[in-house]
Design a protein around this motif. Sequence first.
Motif, PDB file in Angstrom:
ATOM      1  N   SER A  96       4.655  10.471  -8.725  1.00  0.00           N
ATOM      2  CA  SER A  96       4.478  10.218 -10.165  1.00  0.00           C
ATOM      3  C   SER A  96       5.624   9.379 -10.726  1.00  0.00           C
ATOM      4  CB  SER A  96       4.366  11.540 -10.931  1.00  0.00           C
ATOM      5  OG  SER A  96       3.252  12.273 -10.475  1.00  0.00           O
ATOM      6  N   VAL A  97       5.905   8.286 -10.028  1.00  0.00           N
ATOM      7  CA  VAL A  97       6.936   7.350 -10.483  1.00  0.00           C
ATOM      8  C   VAL A  97       6.322   5.972 -10.631  1.00  0.00           C
ATOM      9  CG1 VAL A  97       8.882   8.596  -9.438  1.00  0.00           C
ATOM     10  CG2 VAL A  97       7.705   6.816  -8.112  1.00  0.00           C
ATOM     11  N   SER A  98       7.010   5.118 -11.365  1.00  0.00           N
ATOM     12  CA  SER A  98       6.602   3.726 -11.506  1.00  0.00           C
ATOM     13  C   SER A  98       7.715   2.856 -10.935  1.00  0.00           C
ATOM     14  CB  SER A  98       6.379   3.409 -12.983  1.00  0.00           C
ATOM     15  OG  SER A  98       5.977   2.071 -13.123  1.00  0.00           O
ATOM     16  N   LEU A  99       7.342   1.948 -10.064  1.00  0.00           N
ATOM     17  CA  LEU A  99       8.319   1.081  -9.411  1.00  0.00           C
ATOM     18  C   LEU A  99       8.178  -0.337  -9.921  1.00  0.00           C
ATOM     19  CD1 LEU A  99       7.670   2.389  -5.791  1.00  0.00           C
ATOM     20  CD2 LEU A  99       9.600   2.999  -7.268  1.00  0.00           C
ATOM     21  N   ASP A 100       9.307  -0.995 -10.205  1.00  0.00           N
ATOM     22  CA  ASP A 100       9.211  -2.399 -10.598  1.00  0.00           C
ATOM     23  C   ASP A 100       9.359  -3.281  -9.363  1.00  0.00           C
ATOM     24  OD1 ASP A 100      11.995  -2.883 -10.138  1.00  0.00           O
ATOM     25  OD2 ASP A 100      12.460  -2.173 -12.156  1.00  0.00           O
ATOM     26  N   ILE A 101       9.070  -4.548  -9.522  1.00  0.00           N
ATOM     27  CA  ILE A 101       9.005  -5.447  -8.369  1.00  0.00           C
ATOM     28  C   ILE A 101      10.350  -5.552  -7.657  1.00  0.00           C
ATOM     29  CG2 ILE A 101       9.390  -7.597  -9.661  1.00  0.00           C
ATOM     30  CD1 ILE A 101       6.928  -7.100  -6.723  1.00  0.00           C
ATOM     31  N   GLU A 102      11.450  -5.533  -8.413  1.00  0.00           N
ATOM     32  CA  GLU A 102      12.770  -5.605  -7.780  1.00  0.00           C
ATOM     33  C   GLU A 102      12.994  -4.408  -6.864  1.00  0.00           C
ATOM     34  OE1 GLU A 102      12.407  -5.975 -11.131  1.00  0.00           O
ATOM     35  OE2 GLU A 102      12.868  -8.107 -11.383  1.00  0.00           O
ATOM     36  N   GLU A 103      12.619  -3.227  -7.338  1.00  0.00           N
ATOM     37  CA  GLU A 103      12.771  -2.025  -6.513  1.00  0.00           C
ATOM     38  C   GLU A 103      11.912  -2.113  -5.259  1.00  0.00           C
ATOM     39  OE1 GLU A 103      13.683   1.385  -9.842  1.00  0.00           O
ATOM     40  OE2 GLU A 103      11.645   0.641  -9.650  1.00  0.00           O
ATOM     41  N   ILE A 104      10.673  -2.552  -5.437  1.00  0.00           N
ATOM     42  CA  ILE A 104       9.751  -2.648  -4.302  1.00  0.00           C
ATOM     43  C   ILE A 104      10.302  -3.598  -3.240  1.00  0.00           C
ATOM     44  CG2 ILE A 104       7.472  -3.532  -3.626  1.00  0.00           C
ATOM     45  CD1 ILE A 104       6.436  -2.301  -6.306  1.00  0.00           C
ATOM     46  N   VAL A 105      10.835  -4.721  -3.671  1.00  0.00           N
ATOM     47  CA  VAL A 105      11.380  -5.715  -2.744  1.00  0.00           C
ATOM     48  C   VAL A 105      12.625  -5.181  -2.034  1.00  0.00           C
ATOM     49  CG1 VAL A 105      12.475  -7.993  -2.630  1.00  0.00           C
ATOM     50  CG2 VAL A 105      10.396  -7.687  -3.964  1.00  0.00           C
ATOM     51  N   GLU A 106      13.431  -4.384  -2.728  1.00  0.00           N
ATOM     52  CA  GLU A 106      14.682  -3.881  -2.156  1.00  0.00           C
ATOM     53  C   GLU A 106      14.481  -2.692  -1.216  1.00  0.00           C
ATOM     54  OE1 GLU A 106      17.107  -3.099  -5.556  1.00  0.00           O
ATOM     55  OE2 GLU A 106      17.434  -5.225  -5.962  1.00  0.00           O
ATOM     56  N   ARG A 139       0.850  -1.206   0.000  1.00  0.00           N
ATOM     57  CA  ARG A 139       0.000   0.000   0.000  1.00  0.00           C
ATOM     58  C   ARG A 139       0.881   1.251   0.000  1.00  0.00           C
ATOM     59  NH1 ARG A 139      -3.239  -2.674   4.115  1.00  0.00           N
ATOM     60  NH2 ARG A 139      -2.263  -1.251   5.596  1.00  0.00           N
ATOM     61  N   LEU A 140       1.956   1.227   0.784  1.00  0.00           N
ATOM     62  CA  LEU A 140       2.872   2.370   0.801  1.00  0.00           C
ATOM     63  C   LEU A 140       3.505   2.571  -0.574  1.00  0.00           C
ATOM     64  CD1 LEU A 140       4.406   4.637   2.237  1.00  0.00           C
ATOM     65  CD2 LEU A 140       6.113   2.937   2.916  1.00  0.00           C
ATOM     66  N   MET A 141       3.907   1.497  -1.229  1.00  0.00           N
ATOM     67  CA  MET A 141       4.519   1.623  -2.554  1.00  0.00           C
ATOM     68  C   MET A 141       3.537   2.252  -3.545  1.00  0.00           C
ATOM     69  SD  MET A 141       7.621   0.657  -2.206  1.00  0.00           S
ATOM     70  CE  MET A 141       7.617   1.184  -0.510  1.00  0.00           C
ATOM     71  N   ALA A 142       2.270   1.858  -3.474  1.00  0.00           N
ATOM     72  CA  ALA A 142       1.252   2.447  -4.357  1.00  0.00           C
ATOM     73  C   ALA A 142       1.106   3.939  -4.072  1.00  0.00           C
ATOM     74  CB  ALA A 142      -0.077   1.725  -4.173  1.00  0.00           C
ATOM     75  N   ARG A 143       1.122   4.312  -2.802  1.00  0.00           N
ATOM     76  CA  ARG A 143       1.010   5.726  -2.435  1.00  0.00           C
ATOM     77  C   ARG A 143       2.242   6.502  -2.887  1.00  0.00           C
ATOM     78  NH1 ARG A 143      -1.354   6.674   3.474  1.00  0.00           N
ATOM     79  NH2 ARG A 143      -1.490   8.760   2.587  1.00  0.00           N
ATOM     80  N   ILE A 144       3.411   5.882  -2.792  1.00  0.00           N
ATOM     81  CA  ILE A 144       4.660   6.521  -3.241  1.00  0.00           C
ATOM     82  C   ILE A 144       4.585   6.778  -4.744  1.00  0.00           C
ATOM     83  CG2 ILE A 144       7.135   6.093  -3.629  1.00  0.00           C
ATOM     84  CD1 ILE A 144       6.673   6.633  -0.691  1.00  0.00           C
ATOM     85  N   GLU A 145       4.155   5.763  -5.496  1.00  0.00           N
ATOM     86  CA  GLU A 145       4.041   5.927  -6.950  1.00  0.00           C
ATOM     87  C   GLU A 145       3.122   7.096  -7.296  1.00  0.00           C
ATOM     88  OE1 GLU A 145       4.793   1.663  -9.065  1.00  0.00           O
ATOM     89  OE2 GLU A 145       2.842   1.909  -8.083  1.00  0.00           O
TER      90      GLU A 145
END
Length: 84
Positions: free
Chosen positions: A56-66, A46-52
Amino acid sequence: MKLDVTDTAQRVRELAAEEFQVPANEVQLTSGPEDIKGWDSTAHMRLMARIEEAFSVSLDIEEIVEMVTIQAIIDTINAKIGKS
């Protein structure tokens, strides 16, 4: 409006505090899931979605996990939006 690096850090800490339902002063740059009671995998996503949305950025799964500390989140955002 461009955010500077300190604004990025402050905004990330605010979003994390809201998402994890803790006081903002409990969210430190070194904080991670082991430090913040409400930081579980669901809250992290949920935090990653709010950050995006907020930055106004797009995060890939590797970034999210790291991104397992507040500082790592800030560093990733700054890299995405062209700040160092």
